[in-house]
Design an enzyme around this catalytic site. Structure first.
Site: not given
Length: 304
Positions: A142, A163, A192, A235, A237, A249
């Site tokens: 990332c 985003k 992300s 990502h 992971e 969030r």
């Protein structure tokens, strides 16, 4: 074979509950085995979460892996206790005279800043330069990928209007590349991020090869195959609820985020997310460890 991690690292309990064989330093030292030595520069705020995500994947191989963690000395993390860092982490000064089979640079929540404005940028450039002679293969994730492409090859990042958040369908741009051996023609990976790299910028660099893209999220994997450098913008992971936690969030922060794409059934946040990328994550990291670290690294690690 087990993954060797620092004694008492909290991630060990989670990994053992998932039947991942974890070996602490005391037991590892009693065995006469040359493990793969992996260094992780963890730039994420919630370090224990990222540790668990990466160790879960590094530990799912038949190879014995020994892991060291470092953080940036030039910027003190604010979301991780100092005692935790003292016990489980070192700094670049502690490892700069060592050699590693593999090196992982994580993402960081600073992607809307210019690289040179990041508090630890100068230290990071020193570490990335060091990696060219002290790590056999480096895996950038990332923002770590953005930083690596910019530092090593001058590839800029570009801000997005919205985003990129969700689980996206990907395809391979190069057939029979070992990093993606065993992958399906189409596969899913979470993203992300607020920025992207453009194909036309990467194609200006002869040493770089675009390995994979996403239909909606753009470039996913870039490599300098000769130098065993990999730049991964997504990502794989991530845990099942990582995107959910980020979305909630951002909602609480009043950022009015879009619902992560292709993540919740019917795109309804009230539904439990469906994991489509777990096998991709395990295969990606296993291939990197096997084909670009284990099979190619010198047995005498100091000869790197």
């Amino acid at each position: 074979m087990p993954i060797r991690i620092p004694n008492n690292l909290p991630a060990s309990e989670i990994l053992e509950s998932e039947n991942i064989f974890v070996m602490d330093a005391d037991r590892a030292y009693s065995q006469d085995i040359r493990p793969l030595k992996i260094l992780i520069l963890n730039l994420m705020p919630l370090k224990s979460v990222t540790e668990t995500q990466l160790l879960r994947l590094l530990g799912n191989t038949p190879l014995q892996v020994e892991v060291d963690f470092i953080y940036t000395k030039s910027y003190a993390p604010t979301h991780t206790e100092k005692d935790y860092l003292t016990e489980f982490y070192g700094t670049f000064d502690d490892v700069k005279n060592k050699k590693y089979d593999g090196f992982i640079i994580t993402g960081a929540p600073v992607e809307l800043m210019d690289f040179e404005d990041v508090a630890y940028w100068r230290e990071l450039t020193e570490i990335m330069e060091w990696s060219k002679t002290h790590a056999w293969s480096t895996f950038h994730i990332c923002w770590g990928a953005q930083a690596g492409l910019y530092y090593h090859y001058g590839v800029p990042k570009h801000n997005l209007d919205e985003k990129v958040s969700g689980v996206y369908k990907h395809f391979l741009c190069v057939r029979h590349e070992k990093l993606f051996r065993g992958f399906d023609d189409e596969f899913f990976v979470p993203h992300s991020r607020y920025v992207t790299e453009l194909r036309e910028d990467i194609e200006k660099v002869p040493e770089l090869t675009i390995l994979s893209e996403a239909y909606e999220a753009g470039i996913y994997a870039v490599a300098n195959l000769e130098k065993r450098q990999f730049f991964i913008t997504g990502h794989a992971e991530y845990d099942p609820h990582t995107l959910k936690n980020e979305y909630e969030r951002d909602l609480k922060a009043g950022l009015n985020p879009n619902v992560p794409q292709n993540y919740y059934p019917d795109d309804n946040p009230k539904n439990e997310p469906v994991v489509k990328w777990r096998s991709v994550a395990h295969l990606l990291f296993a291939n990197w460890l096997n084909y670009y670290v284990y099979q190619e690294t010198p047995y005498e690690i100091d000869s790197i």
